[in-house]
Structure formats: C-alpha cells, structure tokens
Design a protein around this motif. Structure first.
Motif, short mmCIF file in Angstrom:
data_model
loop_
_atom_site.label_atom_id
_atom_site.label_comp_id
_atom_site.label_asym_id
_atom_site.label_seq_id
_atom_site.Cartn_x
_atom_site.Cartn_y
_atom_site.Cartn_z
N GLN A 112 -16.06 -21.36 -22.24
CA GLN A 112 -15.36 -20.44 -23.16
C GLN A 112 -15.66 -20.83 -24.59
OE1 GLN A 112 -11.02 -19.77 -22.50
NE2 GLN A 112 -10.83 -20.51 -24.59
N ARG A 122 -14.73 -10.62 -25.39
CA ARG A 122 -13.46 -9.93 -25.66
C ARG A 122 -13.24 -9.78 -27.15
NH1 ARG A 122 -8.13 -13.07 -25.01
NH2 ARG A 122 -8.81 -13.66 -27.10
N ARG A 176 -7.50 -18.07 -9.25
CA ARG A 176 -7.06 -19.24 -10.02
C ARG A 176 -6.26 -20.14 -9.07
NH1 ARG A 176 -10.38 -16.60 -13.66
NH2 ARG A 176 -9.42 -14.71 -14.39
N LEU A 217 -2.97 -21.98 -9.66
CA LEU A 217 -1.77 -21.18 -9.92
C LEU A 217 -1.09 -20.67 -8.67
CD1 LEU A 217 -2.99 -18.89 -12.84
CD2 LEU A 217 -1.23 -20.63 -12.97
N PHE A 240 -16.61 -15.62 -22.50
CA PHE A 240 -16.01 -16.32 -21.35
C PHE A 240 -16.93 -16.12 -20.14
CE2 PHE A 240 -13.07 -16.52 -17.72
CZ PHE A 240 -12.22 -17.58 -18.05
N ARG A 251 -14.16 -13.55 -28.37
CA ARG A 251 -14.24 -14.67 -27.43
C ARG A 251 -15.26 -14.37 -26.32
NH1 ARG A 251 -9.00 -17.65 -25.12
NH2 ARG A 251 -9.29 -18.66 -27.14
N PHE A 284 -14.37 -26.06 -18.59
CA PHE A 284 -13.31 -26.50 -17.69
C PHE A 284 -13.45 -25.77 -16.37
CE2 PHE A 284 -10.50 -22.79 -18.33
CZ PHE A 284 -11.02 -22.28 -19.51
N LEU A 302 -0.98 -21.91 -17.93
CA LEU A 302 -2.19 -22.14 -17.13
C LEU A 302 -2.83 -20.81 -16.74
CD1 LEU A 302 -3.87 -24.43 -16.00
CD2 LEU A 302 -2.47 -24.38 -13.93
N LYS A 303 -1.98 -19.84 -16.43
CA LYS A 303 -2.50 -18.50 -16.09
C LYS A 303 -3.31 -17.94 -17.25
CE LYS A 303 -1.00 -13.84 -14.95
NZ LYS A 303 0.13 -12.94 -14.74
N SER A 310 3.03 -23.00 -15.79
CA SER A 310 2.34 -21.98 -14.99
C SER A 310 1.94 -20.78 -15.84
CB SER A 310 3.23 -21.49 -13.85
OG SER A 310 3.47 -22.52 -12.96
N ASP A 330 -4.62 -20.06 -25.38
CA ASP A 330 -4.66 -21.52 -25.36
C ASP A 330 -3.23 -22.02 -25.45
OD1 ASP A 330 -7.55 -21.51 -25.55
OD2 ASP A 330 -7.21 -20.74 -27.55
N TRP A 357 -17.90 -12.16 -19.93
CA TRP A 357 -17.44 -11.09 -20.82
C TRP A 357 -17.28 -11.54 -22.27
CZ3 TRP A 357 -12.84 -12.96 -22.58
CH2 TRP A 357 -11.94 -13.57 -21.70
N VAL A 365 -4.72 -19.65 -19.74
CA VAL A 365 -5.91 -20.48 -20.00
C VAL A 365 -7.02 -20.16 -19.01
CG1 VAL A 365 -6.79 -22.85 -19.92
CG2 VAL A 365 -4.64 -22.37 -21.07
N LEU A 366 -6.67 -20.09 -17.72
CA LEU A 366 -7.71 -19.88 -16.70
C LEU A 366 -8.27 -18.47 -16.74
CD1 LEU A 366 -6.19 -21.80 -13.65
CD2 LEU A 366 -7.79 -22.62 -15.38
N ALA A 367 -7.51 -17.55 -17.32
CA ALA A 367 -8.02 -16.17 -17.45
C ALA A 367 -8.71 -15.96 -18.79
CB ALA A 367 -6.86 -15.19 -17.30
N GLY A 368 -8.76 -16.98 -19.61
CA GLY A 368 -9.40 -16.85 -20.91
C GLY A 368 -8.57 -16.08 -21.91
N GLU A 369 -7.28 -15.94 -21.64
CA GLU A 369 -6.44 -15.10 -22.48
C GLU A 369 -5.63 -15.87 -23.52
OE1 GLU A 369 -6.43 -12.00 -22.83
OE2 GLU A 369 -7.65 -11.40 -21.14
#
Lengths: 371, 137
Positions: free
Chosen positions: A62, A98, A125, A128, A72, A70, A30, B87-88, B84, B96, A96, B90-94
């Motif tokens: 990812q 994780r 991002r 955001l 990424f 994980r 994505f 999305l934060k 938001s 789902d 990375w 998801v985009l940081a890979g932290e």
C-alpha cells in the motif's frame, strides 16, 4: 442499462479532480495468513480425512501516492499453493487506485472486491473472521465444490462509494461496474480474462446504520455464458456461447448489543432461462450469533443454508450447523476452533436417477496471523 | 452528623479517584464541542474530515492505561472491538489506525502541534496549548 453505465462513467469523470498534490507516503508491506487442521468424518461421497492446510496467505502493498490518492495491491495464495505439485491457486485479488474526495465520495479504479452485502468485504481478511471455514459462498478454498462466484461478485473494476450523515443515522452507498463471472479461461480461442458474456456487470448496495445496527440491500445485473438451458435440462460447458440473464439480490443485517453480536445475510440468484420447467435459481442464507466473553475470547453459533441445481435432474440443498470460538492470543495472532454438522437434502426429479450422500461432521483448528 | 461526614469523605475520595477525561483538540479545529456519536465516528475512522474538509488526525494512548479504557467505555466499544474495527479498515486499505502514544503528556504535545488533531487525556494535564471539546465524567 447502457444509459446507466454511460451516466455512471460520466459522473465519475466530472467528479474527479486530477490535481494531485505530491505527498507520497512510504510503501507499506503487510499481510496475513491462516493455517488450519481439518478432520472430516466419512460419508459415501468422501473418505474420512485429516489434513493440514495453508488455507490462505495474503500479501499486501500500500502506498499513498499523493493527498487523496492511494494505491493498493493484494496478492492471494490458497490451499498449499505449489506449481510444482499443482496445488492450490495464486491470484491478484486487488490492484486499485483510490481517489478519496471526502466521506461521501470515494472512487476506486482497478481490480477490486465490490461491496455486496456485508461479509463480501471482509471474507478474505482471515484475522477478522472467527471462522476456520467461512459461510460457504465466501470460502475460496471450497471454490472447486461450490460455485461461489455465482452467488457473490468477486471482482469489479470501477466503484464509487461513500457514507452520508454525521449523526446516529447514516446512509451508505456503493455502485460498481465489472465483468460477468465467466471470464474466458481458454486462451486458444479467446484472449484470457475477457468477459465472454460481452456485457458489463452492474451492481450496487445501499445501506443504513443506526448506532450498532447496520442493514443493506445489494444487487448485481449481468449475463452468463457457458450454460445451455433446455426444457427440464441444462448443460454447463465453457464453450457454450448462449447468454443467460442473471440477477443477484442480497440483504444483510447486523446488530451489536451488550456483549453479543448478530449477523445475517440472504442471497438469491435469478436466472432468466427462457425455457419452461427449468429453474437455475440459487439461494444462500447465513446467520451468526456471537458473544464476546472478554477481550480475548469470542464464541459463536451459526447456521448456513445453500440451495442450488447441482445436476440437471436434481436440486440439492444443504444445511450447516456450526459453532466455534476464537482466542486473540496477541494483537496479531488469533487461534480458532470450529465444529460443523453438514446435512444434505437432495431433491431428485428423475426417478431413474440415483443420488445420495451422507451427512458428515467437520472439526477444524486454525491459527491466523497478521504481520 | 456521622453519616454526613462519611458521605462527604466518600464524595471526596470518589471525586479524586475518577477525575474527568478531557477530549482535547488543536486550536484550529472548526468546532468547540463534539458529541459522543462524533467521537465514535472519528475514533472508528468512519468520519475522517472536519466540516471544513480538512483531515481529522486522531491520537490514541497505548493499551493498558486506565484512562484509555474509560474513554472507550464512554464510546460504548471495548478495546477488542475497536481493534477489530481498525483492523478491518487497515486490511481493506481504507484507513490507518490512530497513532498510539506512550503517555498523556505526549498526547498533549502532539495535539498542540498537529493541526486538525484530537486526543484524550486526564483533565488535570490540560493547559492552554489546546482546547477541550468534550469532558467525560
């Protein structure tokens, strides 16, 4: 500081269980991009210009390799990137692995964006952030003009972080190691990408949350090469091997109330130049007050302040007064508009040196897409 | 007497118009009740494990269902803010985002068969395949 680094590494080795179980997920691809149009009014240092720009495109891959593990990868392209026309830049922002033990303990190994203040985590991002142009030390597309890496650490290679507390009051922590910012780029004399300061950057952030309030303080410690400090004078050149000790300190605060949100950050950068009458320290501050009109529309006013030594004879600070709005057209498309008034405040120490610049206005429009 | 009758009718109407939102969980989750703060932690992805360190699986409903708005209002977050927050992550890979399901019946079925899961539905749909860990008026 070597003891701190050794203890940090030992803690990580002791904490991680390598008994990964085989629960692979599908590979997810994505990304997001932001195209913009900018108009800047004429000033004595620049001509009036109108410009379309692919400001940024990020492509992310990812995959969960096993339970708790994980991988990424985040590739970033900025400013109409074209090798043919020598435009823009392409970089690997993150790559990375994780390990997540629980909320309190996460370990990231590999190239990553370290946790420093609050905005550093989301600066790239674009879907955001409501800005067309971000608070300047976070705006990669202006990296040619503002030495953004002096203010915020852009890369780390090892980080532990977590969140404590299950009630309204929670505590956040992050500790990381990385290179200093002046990694060698001249491959004929050094290996590219090697930290020429011969030191390891250490950094941390501790913070707290209470319902809609979040605050924290951040710190990094490293040494930078490429600066020769002389009494009341300095030279910047990548071939200079002298070391200058540098400490970054940051503070961040955010609060949401009713339909409003308020964010503020302060960063100060100390240099130990070891010479009198020279101060290479830098400061940056921003604050934004935003308002959610409804589920689609968000408006804000924001103030940014930056002070640094651009030239040996001069400190220059500038202020940005900006306002804008974003409109979430769909879950994946956001339109943005921004106006900014940029005001320069030069402080010249050498009466024989003439430097002036005009204030100017900026108008920007952007479309941010998450795909 | 007329006033009393009118009041009774109003109470009856309002009681029917706004039935309770039940936060339901798989029967194996290690708690019998959760607070508003804990629910927000789960739905914002800040807390991802139960006390026994097993993962919390969160189910959401598709947007534009009235019960969903009521649930997020109770948490003190609008849909756009929750979006938001996710999305934060998801985009940081932290993280789902919660899986958004089509209907309350599907949420009930998924919670009943997925260990560690939670969801929210109208109380009238709840049966003994799941347990209720919070009720929202």
């Amino acid at each position: 500081m070597a003891k701190f680094t050794s203890c940090f590494l030992l803690l990580i080795l002791l904490s991680v269980s390598l008994s990964a179980q085989t629960q692979e997920s599908d590979l997810r691809i994505f990304g997001y991009f932001q195209n913009s149009f900018a108009h800047e009014t004429e000033a004595n240092t620049q001509k009036r210009h109108n410009s379309f720009n692919l400001q940024q495109l990020n492509l992310i891959a990812q995959k969960d390799l096993a339970e708790n593990w994980r991988a990424f990868v985040n590739l970033k392209i900025i400013n109409n990137f074209s090798t043919e026309k020598r435009w823009g830049a392409y970089s690997i922002e993150e790559a990375w692995l994780r390990y997540r033990y629980n909320n309190q303990f996460n370990l990231k190994l590999g190239l990553q964006i370290p946790i420093f203040n609050s905005f550093n985590e989301i600066k790239d991002r674009t879907p955001l952030v409501p800005y067309v142009v971000k608070p300047l030390v976070y705006e990669d597309s202006y990296a040619d003009i503002i030495p953004i890496e002096d203010f915020v650490p852009r890369q780390a290679f090892l980080q532990v972080y977590g969140l404590y507390g299950k009630n309204k009051l929670k505590f956040e922590y992050a500790m990381y190691l990385g290179n200093s910012s002046n990694i060698s780029t001249w491959s004929d004399e050094n290996i590219s990408g090697v930290d020429t300061s011969d030191t390891i950057m250490q950094g941390w952030r501790i913070g707290m949350r209470y319902e809609n309030l979040r605050a924290g303080i951040s710190f990094t410690n490293d040494q930078v090469a490429g600066i020769k400090a002389l009494p009341n004078y300095f030279i910047e050149d990548s071939s200079i091997q002298d070391r200058v000790h540098r400490v970054r300190l940051g503070a961040d605060f955010s609060y949401e109330f009713a339909n409003f949100d308020f964010k503020a950050e302060y960063i100060t950068v100390f240099h130990d130049e070891k010479v009198e009458d020279l101060n290479l320290n830098k400061e940056f501050f921003y604050s934004t007050l935003g308002y959610y009109f409804d589920e689609q529309w968000y408006g804000y006013i924001s103030y940014w302040f930056d002070r640094e030594k651009f030239l040996p004879f001069a400190d220059i600070s500038f202020e940005v007064f900006t306002t804008g709005a974003s409109m979430r057209f769909t879950d994946r498309i956001t339109f943005k508009a921004q106006y900014a008034y940029v005001k320069f405040n030069p402080h010249i120490y050498d009466p024989g040196f003439v430097y002036s610049t005009d204030d100017f206005n900026y108008y920007g429009l952007a479309a941010s897409v998450y795909f | 007497m007329k006033k009393f009758l009118l009041l009774t009718i109003l109470v009856f109407i309002s009681g029917n118009a706004y039935s309770q939102v039940a936060v339901i969980a798989h029967k194996n989750v290690p708690v019998d009740s959760v607070s508003k703060t804990q629910l927000l932690d789960f739905y914002s992805g800040d807390i991802k494990e139960w006390n026994n360190n097993r993962p919390v699986i969160v189910f959401d409903l598709k947007p534009r269902l009235e019960i969903r708005d009521r649930f997020f209002q109770f948490l003190g977050k609008s849909s756009s803010r929750m979006r938001s927050i996710w999305l934060k992550k998801v985009l940081a890979g932290e993280g789902d985002p919660p899986k958004a399901l089509e209907s309350e019946e599907i949420v009930l079925k998924n919670v009943a068969k997925t260990p560690g899961s939670i969801g929210f539905i109208d109380k009238k749909f709840v049966n003994d395949s799941v347990k209720i860990i919070a009720l929202i008026e």
